[in-house]
Design a protein around this motif. Structure first.
Motif, short mmCIF file in Angstrom:
data_model
loop_
_atom_site.label_atom_id
_atom_site.label_comp_id
_atom_site.label_asym_id
_atom_site.label_seq_id
_atom_site.Cartn_x
_atom_site.Cartn_y
_atom_site.Cartn_z
N TYR A 1 -14.64 0.05 -3.11
CA TYR A 1 -14.57 -1.17 -3.59
C TYR A 1 -13.94 -2.25 -2.79
O TYR A 1 -13.28 -3.34 -2.20
CB TYR A 1 -15.46 -1.84 -5.24
N GLU A 2 -12.52 -1.94 -3.79
CA GLU A 2 -11.56 -2.56 -3.34
C GLU A 2 -10.44 -2.14 -1.68
O GLU A 2 -11.16 -1.54 -1.29
CB GLU A 2 -10.05 -1.73 -3.92
N PRO A 3 -10.50 -3.41 -0.99
CA PRO A 3 -9.85 -3.28 0.57
C PRO A 3 -8.72 -2.09 0.70
O PRO A 3 -7.98 -1.96 -0.07
CB PRO A 3 -8.76 -4.40 0.65
N HIS A 4 -9.24 -1.45 1.34
CA HIS A 4 -8.57 -0.69 1.72
C HIS A 4 -6.92 -0.37 2.68
O HIS A 4 -6.03 0.44 2.55
CB HIS A 4 -9.53 0.59 2.76
N PRO B 1 -9.48 7.82 -3.76
CA PRO B 1 -8.56 7.35 -5.77
C PRO B 1 -10.16 7.50 -6.28
O PRO B 1 -11.57 7.80 -5.75
CB PRO B 1 -8.75 5.69 -5.16
N MET B 2 -10.62 7.76 -8.07
CA MET B 2 -11.75 6.84 -8.60
C MET B 2 -12.62 6.17 -7.84
O MET B 2 -12.10 4.99 -6.61
CB MET B 2 -11.41 6.15 -9.75
N PRO B 3 -14.02 6.19 -8.04
CA PRO B 3 -15.50 5.49 -6.93
C PRO B 3 -15.01 3.63 -6.85
O PRO B 3 -15.39 3.29 -5.93
CB PRO B 3 -16.39 5.57 -7.27
N PRO C 1 0.97 -1.16 0.13
CA PRO C 1 -0.22 0.11 -0.02
C PRO C 1 0.77 1.07 0.22
O PRO C 1 1.92 0.77 0.40
CB PRO C 1 -0.96 -0.03 1.38
N TYR C 2 0.01 2.15 -0.65
CA TYR C 2 1.46 3.59 -0.79
C TYR C 2 0.65 4.36 -1.25
O TYR C 2 0.93 5.89 -1.57
CB TYR C 2 2.49 3.41 -1.81
N ILE C 3 -0.14 4.44 -1.17
CA ILE C 3 -1.52 6.14 -1.42
C ILE C 3 -1.24 7.00 -0.53
O ILE C 3 -2.13 5.84 0.70
CB ILE C 3 -2.48 5.67 -1.97
N PRO C 4 -1.13 7.88 -0.32
CA PRO C 4 -1.65 8.85 0.66
C PRO C 4 -3.04 8.78 1.64
O PRO C 4 -3.97 8.39 0.30
CB PRO C 4 -0.84 9.97 0.46
N ASP C 5 -3.38 9.13 2.62
CA ASP C 5 -4.35 8.83 3.28
C ASP C 5 -5.32 10.19 3.11
O ASP C 5 -6.25 9.76 2.65
CB ASP C 5 -4.35 9.21 5.14
N ALA C 6 -4.79 10.81 2.31
CA ALA C 6 -5.67 12.38 2.33
C ALA C 6 -6.03 11.46 0.11
O ALA C 6 -7.28 12.84 0.69
CB ALA C 6 -5.13 13.52 2.26
N GLU C 7 -5.22 11.45 0.01
CA GLU C 7 -6.19 11.20 -1.22
C GLU C 7 -6.98 10.42 -1.83
O GLU C 7 -7.27 9.83 -0.52
CB GLU C 7 -5.05 10.43 -2.14
#
Length: 334
Positions: free
Chosen positions: A286-289, A279-281, A271-277
């Motif tokens: 649907y995808e596991p956070h 993503p697309m709906p 996992p590497y997405i910053p928390d405040a970002e």
């Protein structure tokens, strides 16, 4: 991959009874009054804003035993209110054919059961559910993998991660290489010793571990913190005939291989997405956070993973998928 933030638990909507399924159940109860479906029942269940009444009613009336004309592929391709490619992919998966066959056989009639499924799939996709979760499969490196909402959907940039990992076996250059827009593969070698095993951290569907097992002679250790994800990965290993080439272990970061005494090469799409970002709906809903988000800068897994790899005496190097700015930050600590 790890439970760093309770706010990013995996979405739970996939375990709820879908509204279109409630509508199917309602028809069974209102068998003698199909005209009510387009008004009170549709309104109460909440599908009045989702589709044209015919799109909802036709498959439902069929379930209730009412006559309707069989749908042909050409009808399905024209009627579904989705992009053409998505209609074709759904029909191809439903009928177990390729897209070329679908386009060449517009006269083919769907069975009643196939028509019901197609309409339900269309409604699910209009609610942003990813096609891979609807069909239960996704292609990766030319092979079909089983996927569920417990795992990330394999993506093209992760295929690039595998390609670059394979190139490392033949002396490929280390460094930062583009994989997609602002997504890179970061490779580094700690020592020149030839690895004897691959270690895939956060295996998810198992697409990385299984592909490496199929494309090389090396054994693979695949880890995850999720029992559900490990189950999906093990199913895929069976499906693709490599269960004896991969060892599955539960645990966080390098803890499951702490006692490994063979030279290994680390591979991971953490996992590497910053928390405040946001993503697309279809991703966010649907995808596991747990497999997506990793702290304010998205470094909550990447940095400790690299630090542990540096300290492990048998880790020969690594290949990671991440953002470019994250790779540059990691370079500073190496």
């Amino acid at each position: 991959m790890n439970g760093h933030d309770e706010r990013h638990r995996a979405p739970e909507r996939h375990v709820e009874m879908r509204r279109e399924e409630k509508l199917y159940a309602a028809l069974t109860e209102k068998r003698g009054h199909p005209e009510l479906l387009s008004h009170r029942i549709v309104r109460d269940i909440g599908l009045h804003d989702r589709a044209h009444p015919r799109e909802i009613l036709q498959p439902l009336l069929a379930i209730g035993g009412y006559h309707h004309t069989l749908m042909h592929i050409a009808d399905a391709l024209q009627e579904a209110t989705l992009p053409a490619l998505e209609r074709e992919v759904l029909l191809a998966s439903l009928l177990k054919k390729n897209r070329a066959w679908i386009l060449a056989h517009g006269e083919h009639a769907l069975s009643t059961a196939e028509e019901h499924t197609f309409h339900a799939w269309v409604l699910r996709r209009k609610n942003h559910e990813p096609i891979a979760y609807i069909t239960g499969e996704k292609e990766f490196f030319g092979r079909t993998f089983h996927v569920t909402p417990d795992v990330l959907i394999p993506r093209p940039e992760t295929e690039e991660l595998v390609r670059i990992t394979l190139s490392q076996l033949s002396g490929g250059e280390s460094g930062i290489a583009d994989a997609n827009t602002d997504i890179v593969v970061f490779t580094h070698r700690f020592r020149e010793k030839t690895p004897e095993v691959f270690v895939d951290i956060g295996t998810g569907s198992g697409c990385i571990a299984i592909t490496l097992a199929l494309e090389t002679r090396y054994p693979v250790i695949a880890t995850d913190v999720s029992n559900a994800a490990l189950s999906v990965a093990q199913d895929n290993a069976e499906l693709l005939s490599v269960p004896d080439r991969i060892t599955f272990r539960k645990g966080n970061l390098l803890k499951p291989v702490r006692d490994l005494r063979s030279p290994f090469f680390l591979v991971s799409n953490p996992p590497y997405i910053p928390d405040a970002e946001i993503p697309m709906p279809d991703v966010m809903e649907y995808e596991p956070h747990l497999s997506l988000f990793a702290g304010p800068e998205g470094m909550g897994v990447l940095q400790p993973l690299i630090e542990q790899a540096m300290e492990h005496p048998y880790c020969t190097g690594f290949a990671l998928e991440c953002r470019r700015f994250q790779a540059e930050k990691l370079q500073e600590i190496l």
